[in-house]
Motif scaffolding. Structure first.
Motif, PDB file in Angstrom:
ATOM      1  N   SER A 182      -3.637  12.036   7.758  1.00 56.29           N
ATOM      2  CA  SER A 182      -3.041  11.238   8.830  1.00 56.29           C
ATOM      3  C   SER A 182      -3.853   9.972   9.065  1.00 56.29           C
ATOM      4  CB  SER A 182      -2.980  12.059  10.124  1.00 56.29           C
ATOM      5  OG  SER A 182      -2.153  13.190   9.952  1.00 56.29           O
ATOM      6  N   LEU A 183      -3.141   8.874   9.296  1.00 50.39           N
ATOM      7  CA  LEU A 183      -3.839   7.621   9.590  1.00 50.39           C
ATOM      8  C   LEU A 183      -4.485   7.707  10.965  1.00 50.39           C
ATOM      9  CD1 LEU A 183      -1.227   4.964   8.401  1.00 50.39           C
ATOM     10  CD2 LEU A 183      -3.181   5.848   7.151  1.00 50.39           C
ATOM     11  N   PRO A 184      -5.753   7.316  11.085  1.00 51.46           N
ATOM     12  CA  PRO A 184      -6.404   7.339  12.399  1.00 51.46           C
ATOM     13  C   PRO A 184      -5.755   6.336  13.338  1.00 51.46           C
ATOM     14  CG  PRO A 184      -7.788   6.222  10.777  1.00 51.46           C
ATOM     15  CD  PRO A 184      -6.647   6.824  10.016  1.00 51.46           C
ATOM     16  N   ILE A 185      -5.855   6.604  14.633  1.00 52.35           N
ATOM     17  CA  ILE A 185      -5.217   5.747  15.621  1.00 52.35           C
ATOM     18  C   ILE A 185      -5.743   4.318  15.534  1.00 52.35           C
ATOM     19  CG2 ILE A 185      -6.871   6.333  17.444  1.00 52.35           C
ATOM     20  CD1 ILE A 185      -3.080   5.631  17.853  1.00 52.35           C
ATOM     21  N   ALA A 186      -7.037   4.152  15.152  1.00 53.65           N
ATOM     22  CA  ALA A 186      -7.602   2.809  15.020  1.00 53.65           C
ATOM     23  C   ALA A 186      -6.889   2.018  13.941  1.00 53.65           C
ATOM     24  CB  ALA A 186      -9.093   2.904  14.698  1.00 53.65           C
ATOM     25  N   GLN A 187      -6.475   2.694  12.868  1.00 47.56           N
ATOM     26  CA  GLN A 187      -5.764   1.995  11.806  1.00 47.56           C
ATOM     27  C   GLN A 187      -4.299   1.792  12.162  1.00 47.56           C
ATOM     28  OE1 GLN A 187      -7.043   2.776   7.952  1.00 47.56           O
ATOM     29  NE2 GLN A 187      -5.238   1.995   6.928  1.00 47.56           N
TER      30      GLN A 187
ATOM     31  N   VAL B 214       8.045  13.473   5.279  1.00 55.54           N
ATOM     32  CA  VAL B 214       8.387  14.809   4.802  1.00 55.54           C
ATOM     33  C   VAL B 214       7.169  15.520   4.232  1.00 55.54           C
ATOM     34  CG1 VAL B 214       9.759  16.091   3.114  1.00 55.54           C
ATOM     35  CG2 VAL B 214      10.788  14.201   4.360  1.00 55.54           C
ATOM     36  N   GLU B 215       6.275  14.762   3.592  1.00 52.82           N
ATOM     37  CA  GLU B 215       5.126  15.360   2.925  1.00 52.82           C
ATOM     38  C   GLU B 215       3.857  15.291   3.768  1.00 52.82           C
ATOM     39  OE1 GLU B 215       6.670  14.202  -1.569  1.00 52.82           O
ATOM     40  OE2 GLU B 215       4.930  13.235  -0.724  1.00 52.82           O
ATOM     41  N   SER B 216       4.032  15.208   5.089  1.00 50.67           N
ATOM     42  CA  SER B 216       2.874  15.015   5.956  1.00 50.67           C
ATOM     43  C   SER B 216       1.911  16.189   5.937  1.00 50.67           C
ATOM     44  CB  SER B 216       3.348  14.757   7.399  1.00 50.67           C
ATOM     45  OG  SER B 216       4.108  15.848   7.870  1.00 50.67           O
ATOM     46  N   GLN B 217       2.345  17.337   5.434  1.00 48.22           N
ATOM     47  CA  GLN B 217       1.461  18.495   5.401  1.00 48.22           C
ATOM     48  C   GLN B 217       1.004  18.842   3.982  1.00 48.22           C
ATOM     49  OE1 GLN B 217       0.487  19.781   8.328  1.00 48.22           O
ATOM     50  NE2 GLN B 217       1.805  18.262   9.309  1.00 48.22           N
TER      51      GLN B 217
ATOM     52  N   ALA C   3       0.872  -1.180   0.000  1.00 46.63           N
ATOM     53  CA  ALA C   3       0.000   0.000   0.000  1.00 46.63           C
ATOM     54  C   ALA C   3       0.905   1.225   0.000  1.00 46.63           C
ATOM     55  CB  ALA C   3      -0.919  -0.017   1.220  1.00 46.63           C
ATOM     56  N   ASP C   4       1.257   1.681  -1.196  1.00 47.43           N
ATOM     57  CA  ASP C   4       2.258   2.728  -1.345  1.00 47.43           C
ATOM     58  C   ASP C   4       1.665   4.097  -1.047  1.00 47.43           C
ATOM     59  OD1 ASP C   4       4.892   3.226  -1.736  1.00 47.43           O
ATOM     60  OD2 ASP C   4       4.911   2.856  -3.891  1.00 47.43           O
ATOM     61  N   GLU C   5       2.341   4.841  -0.164  1.00 44.19           N
ATOM     62  CA  GLU C   5       1.920   6.180   0.251  1.00 44.19           C
ATOM     63  C   GLU C   5       0.472   6.169   0.739  1.00 44.19           C
ATOM     64  OE1 GLU C   5       4.365   9.455  -2.089  1.00 44.19           O
ATOM     65  OE2 GLU C   5       3.211   8.253  -3.496  1.00 44.19           O
ATOM     66  N   ILE C   6       0.233   5.312   1.721  1.00 40.44           N
ATOM     67  CA  ILE C   6      -1.123   5.101   2.222  1.00 40.44           C
ATOM     68  C   ILE C   6      -1.739   6.374   2.781  1.00 40.44           C
ATOM     69  CG2 ILE C   6      -0.323   4.390   4.516  1.00 40.44           C
ATOM     70  CD1 ILE C   6      -2.637   2.385   4.574  1.00 40.44           C
ATOM     71  N   ASN C   7      -0.907   7.287   3.287  1.00 38.54           N
ATOM     72  CA  ASN C   7      -1.476   8.506   3.870  1.00 38.54           C
ATOM     73  C   ASN C   7      -1.879   9.537   2.819  1.00 38.54           C
ATOM     74  OD1 ASN C   7       1.297   8.778   3.379  1.00 38.54           O
ATOM     75  ND2 ASN C   7       1.568  10.345   4.950  1.00 38.54           N
ATOM     76  N   ARG C   8      -1.758   9.189   1.532  1.00 37.75           N
ATOM     77  CA  ARG C   8      -2.316  10.044   0.485  1.00 37.75           C
ATOM     78  C   ARG C   8      -3.769   9.681   0.161  1.00 37.75           C
ATOM     79  NH1 ARG C   8       0.557  13.595  -2.035  1.00 37.75           N
ATOM     80  NH2 ARG C   8       2.827  13.647  -1.867  1.00 37.75           N
ATOM     81  N   ALA C   9      -4.227   8.539   0.659  1.00 35.33           N
ATOM     82  CA  ALA C   9      -5.612   8.129   0.443  1.00 35.33           C
ATOM     83  C   ALA C   9      -6.537   8.900   1.372  1.00 35.33           C
ATOM     84  CB  ALA C   9      -5.760   6.629   0.691  1.00 35.33           C
ATOM     85  N   THR C  10      -7.778   9.078   0.930  1.00 34.24           N
ATOM     86  CA  THR C  10      -8.771   9.758   1.764  1.00 34.24           C
ATOM     87  C   THR C  10      -9.159   8.861   2.939  1.00 34.24           C
ATOM     88  OG1 THR C  10     -10.616   8.856   0.489  1.00 34.24           O
ATOM     89  CG2 THR C  10      -9.694  10.968  -0.254  1.00 34.24           C
TER      90      THR C  10
END
Length: 316
Positions: free
Chosen positions: A157-162, A149-152, A104-111
């Protein structure tokens, strides 16, 4: 143990194209023993994708890659039911999630909606498509990557549950000087990933997964492990401590480390070795704590503050 021999071969094979990542490979192998999911975090270009592909090749598992972007839909991950006019029936079109190893590449880019579609898959190891539930074949592992680096910039952000559903989190750093020299030498020889040989079969993996039930944990080690977890819930720099799921994961990872060390029982060193990778992503720092420390710093402080029990043997 057979697993120890297989692990040595696994590291040798992956080491052909991935230099200086023995610890990362060990952690991935421990996760594999429990069908645990992995979160890889690092800047681009440090070999996260190559590491995941090499691992899948070496264990002989099916591999798929999902490149996450904000426009990826849940159905793009899980699959769809579509109407086939030739047979006048609905048919299942499986999504890329239905493989043994899923990158799952760059998972934090998903909605958040698409991220949540992974929750059932990661926890239940099954996919529900238009009311039809499809179990996944074993072994099943999600290897997700994210770029801090691209967190902003266009990320969610991944929810704590995930986060809690990831067995371990590994920060893949830059290679040391000599390792980077070897990387240059390898790529001058045009060595590509297809040179990775398979060292494990799916049936062998399933068989090895049963060995973890034989790894003994003494009462002293249980107390030590529970004390570590309790400290995360009482620390004044931590707003949210480790969940019971995290406790179980720490126990399992410690058993996996014991297997890698060719032992049938867990020692305090096994617990200490895996704790940072199991616990750091499961805690939420308070505002004040986040100003001066990282999650890794605090887990290290907790480990240093707890007396280590005398190592227990197999029969204690």
């Amino acid at each position: 143990m057979i697993f120890t021999e297989k692990m040595d071969k696994l590291k040798q094979e992956i080491g052909k194209v991935i230099i200086g990542k023995d610890m990362e490979v060990e952690l991935m192998a421990i996760s594999l023993l429990f069908n645990g999911h992995i979160l890889l975090e690092s800047v681009p270009g440090t070999g996260k994708t190559m590491l995941a592909k090499s691992f899948a090749n070496a264990i002989g598992g099916g591999f798929s890659r999902i490149q996450f972007t904000p426009d990826v839909l849940p159905s793009d991950v899980t699959g769809i039911q579509f109407f086939n006019p030739k047979i006048q029936e609905f048919e299942l079109r499986p999504g890329p999630i239905m493989e043994n190893i899923v990158l799952a590449d760059e998972i934090n880019r998903a909605t958040p909606r698409t991220q949540s579609s992974l929750l059932e898959v990661m926890e239940e190891r099954q996919v529900t498509i238009d009311g039809v539930t499809v179990p996944l074949e074993e072994p099943f592992m999600v290897i997700a990557t994210q770029n801090p680096v691209e967190s902003q910039q266009g990320t969610f952000s991944l929810p704590i549950a995930q986060m809690d559903r990831f067995f371990i989190k590994i920060k893949v750093g830059y290679p040391i000087y000599e390792d980077e020299r070897r990387i240059m030498q390898i790529h001058r020889g045009d060595l590509i990933i297809k040179t990775i040989a398979q060292v494990l079969s799916i049936s062998e993996i399933v068989q090895l997964q049963t060995t973890v039930n034989d790894i003994h944990i003494s009462a002293d080690i249980e107390n030590y492990l529970l004390t570590i977890v309790r400290k995360t819930r009482e620390h004044n720099s931590i707003e949210l401590g480790v969940s019971p799921r995290g406790t179980i994961t720490l126990m399992k990872a410690s058993q996996g480390k014991a297997i890698l060390n060719n032992r049938t029982y867990v020692t305090p060193d096994d617990v200490k070795a895996v704790a940072p990778y199991v616990l750091s992503h499961r805690i939420v720092l308070s505002f004040e704590g986040s100003l001066t420390k990282t999650s890794e710093n605090i887990i290290s402080e907790i480990l240093d503050s707890i007396p280590v029990p005398v190592e227990a043997g197999e029969n204690e």
